[in-house]
Design a protein around this motif. Structure first.
Motif, PDB file in Angstrom:
ATOM      1  N   THR A   1      61.305 -17.684  -8.994  1.00 20.57           N
ATOM      2  CA  THR A   1      59.894 -18.005  -8.774  1.00 20.57           C
ATOM      3  C   THR A   1      59.087 -16.725  -8.781  1.00 20.57           C
ATOM      4  O   THR A   1      59.543 -15.670  -8.349  1.00 20.57           O
ATOM      5  CB  THR A   1      59.685 -18.727  -7.433  1.00 20.57           C
ATOM      6  OG1 THR A   1      60.179 -17.895  -6.390  1.00 20.57           O
ATOM      7  CG2 THR A   1      60.396 -20.058  -7.397  1.00 20.57           C
ATOM      8  N   ASP A   2      57.879 -16.816  -9.263  1.00 14.59           N
ATOM      9  CA  ASP A   2      56.972 -15.682  -9.336  1.00 14.59           C
ATOM     10  C   ASP A   2      56.201 -15.590  -8.019  1.00 14.59           C
ATOM     11  O   ASP A   2      55.445 -16.498  -7.677  1.00 14.59           O
ATOM     12  CB  ASP A   2      56.007 -15.882 -10.501  1.00 14.59           C
ATOM     13  CG  ASP A   2      54.995 -14.766 -10.646  1.00 14.59           C
ATOM     14  OD1 ASP A   2      55.080 -13.760  -9.907  1.00 14.59           O
ATOM     15  OD2 ASP A   2      54.118 -14.899 -11.512  1.00 14.59           O
TER      16      ASP A   2
ATOM     17  N   ASN B   1      53.683 -14.030  -7.333  1.00  9.28           N
ATOM     18  CA  ASN B   1      52.245 -13.935  -7.572  1.00  9.28           C
ATOM     19  C   ASN B   1      51.652 -15.225  -8.136  1.00  9.28           C
ATOM     20  O   ASN B   1      50.455 -15.280  -8.433  1.00  9.28           O
ATOM     21  CB  ASN B   1      51.940 -12.763  -8.496  1.00  9.28           C
ATOM     22  CG  ASN B   1      52.307 -11.446  -7.854  1.00  9.28           C
ATOM     23  OD1 ASN B   1      51.987 -11.212  -6.692  1.00  9.28           O
ATOM     24  ND2 ASN B   1      53.009 -10.605  -8.566  1.00  9.28           N
ATOM     25  N   GLU B   2      52.487 -16.241  -8.287  1.00  5.48           N
ATOM     26  CA  GLU B   2      51.995 -17.539  -8.767  1.00  5.48           C
ATOM     27  C   GLU B   2      51.050 -18.131  -7.727  1.00  5.48           C
ATOM     28  O   GLU B   2      51.300 -18.067  -6.523  1.00  5.48           O
ATOM     29  CB  GLU B   2      53.162 -18.489  -9.001  1.00  5.48           C
ATOM     30  CG  GLU B   2      52.741 -19.860  -9.475  1.00  5.48           C
ATOM     31  CD  GLU B   2      53.920 -20.817  -9.625  1.00  5.48           C
ATOM     32  OE1 GLU B   2      53.663 -21.970  -9.984  1.00  5.48           O
ATOM     33  OE2 GLU B   2      55.073 -20.428  -9.375  1.00  5.48           O
ATOM     34  N   ILE B   3      49.958 -18.706  -8.192  1.00  4.41           N
ATOM     35  CA  ILE B   3      48.974 -19.321  -7.310  1.00  4.41           C
ATOM     36  C   ILE B   3      49.387 -20.768  -7.022  1.00  4.41           C
ATOM     37  O   ILE B   3      49.733 -21.520  -7.933  1.00  4.41           O
ATOM     38  CB  ILE B   3      47.565 -19.323  -7.960  1.00  4.41           C
ATOM     39  CG1 ILE B   3      47.137 -17.914  -8.347  1.00  4.41           C
ATOM     40  CG2 ILE B   3      46.552 -19.989  -7.045  1.00  4.41           C
ATOM     41  CD1 ILE B   3      46.902 -16.990  -7.180  1.00  4.41           C
ATOM     42  N   VAL B   4      49.353 -21.123  -5.728  1.00  7.70           N
ATOM     43  CA  VAL B   4      49.651 -22.489  -5.311  1.00  7.70           C
ATOM     44  C   VAL B   4      48.518 -22.981  -4.415  1.00  7.70           C
ATOM     45  O   VAL B   4      47.825 -22.193  -3.784  1.00  7.70           O
ATOM     46  CB  VAL B   4      51.008 -22.582  -4.563  1.00  7.70           C
ATOM     47  CG1 VAL B   4      52.161 -22.224  -5.475  1.00  7.70           C
ATOM     48  CG2 VAL B   4      51.020 -21.700  -3.328  1.00  7.70           C
TER      49      VAL B   4
ATOM     50  N   THR C   1      48.818 -17.083  -3.092  1.00  7.92           N
ATOM     51  CA  THR C   1      49.985 -16.755  -3.906  1.00  7.92           C
ATOM     52  C   THR C   1      51.225 -17.201  -3.131  1.00  7.92           C
ATOM     53  O   THR C   1      51.182 -17.406  -1.913  1.00  7.92           O
ATOM     54  CB  THR C   1      50.095 -15.236  -4.177  1.00  7.92           C
ATOM     55  OG1 THR C   1      50.304 -14.559  -2.943  1.00  7.92           O
ATOM     56  CG2 THR C   1      48.861 -14.708  -4.884  1.00  7.92           C
ATOM     57  N   ARG C   2      52.323 -17.351  -3.829  1.00 10.97           N
ATOM     58  CA  ARG C   2      53.566 -17.721  -3.150  1.00 10.97           C
ATOM     59  C   ARG C   2      53.937 -16.671  -2.097  1.00 10.97           C
ATOM     60  O   ARG C   2      54.443 -16.999  -1.042  1.00 10.97           O
ATOM     61  CB  ARG C   2      54.699 -17.884  -4.150  1.00 10.97           C
ATOM     62  CG  ARG C   2      54.579 -19.136  -4.988  1.00 10.97           C
ATOM     63  CD  ARG C   2      55.838 -19.353  -5.816  1.00 10.97           C
ATOM     64  NE  ARG C   2      55.740 -20.565  -6.577  1.00 10.97           N
ATOM     65  CZ  ARG C   2      56.062 -21.774  -6.118  1.00 10.97           C
ATOM     66  NH1 ARG C   2      56.495 -21.913  -4.910  1.00 10.97           N
ATOM     67  NH2 ARG C   2      55.931 -22.827  -6.887  1.00 10.97           N
ATOM     68  N   ARG C   3      53.650 -15.411  -2.375  1.00 12.89           N
ATOM     69  CA  ARG C   3      53.934 -14.337  -1.416  1.00 12.89           C
ATOM     70  C   ARG C   3      53.104 -14.539  -0.146  1.00 12.89           C
ATOM     71  O   ARG C   3      53.612 -14.439   0.965  1.00 12.89           O
ATOM     72  CB  ARG C   3      53.624 -12.978  -2.034  1.00 12.89           C
ATOM     73  CG  ARG C   3      53.934 -11.803  -1.146  1.00 12.89           C
ATOM     74  CD  ARG C   3      53.504 -10.468  -1.757  1.00 12.89           C
ATOM     75  NE  ARG C   3      53.618 -10.380  -3.200  1.00 12.89           N
ATOM     76  CZ  ARG C   3      54.687  -9.960  -3.870  1.00 12.89           C
ATOM     77  NH1 ARG C   3      55.763  -9.583  -3.214  1.00 12.89           N
ATOM     78  NH2 ARG C   3      54.680  -9.906  -5.186  1.00 12.89           N
TER      79      ARG C   3
END
Length: 54
Positions: free
Chosen positions: A3-4, A6-9, A27-29
């Motif tokens: 999984t990234d 920095n992907e926006i959720v 972001t996932r983070r």
């Protein structure tokens, strides 16, 4: 499957008696960090109840 971080959720909070849900893009983070904070708060709350200070 990696999984990234920095992907926006989209995160949606919906509580009883709220007029409408609260939605926020993270972001996932950021979501992971938020969940860790919630976990720490839950532990602190549980400890306070056990000590009788809550």
């Amino acid at each position: 499957m990696p999984t990234d971080p920095n992907e926006i959720v989209a995160v949606e909070l919906d509580c009883l008696h709220w007029d409408r849900p609260y939605t926020r893009l993270l972001t996932r983070r950021q979501l992971g960090e938020l969940l860790l904070r919630f976990d720490a708060l839950a532990e602190e709350t549980e400890a306070a109840y056990e000590e009788g200070t809550a």
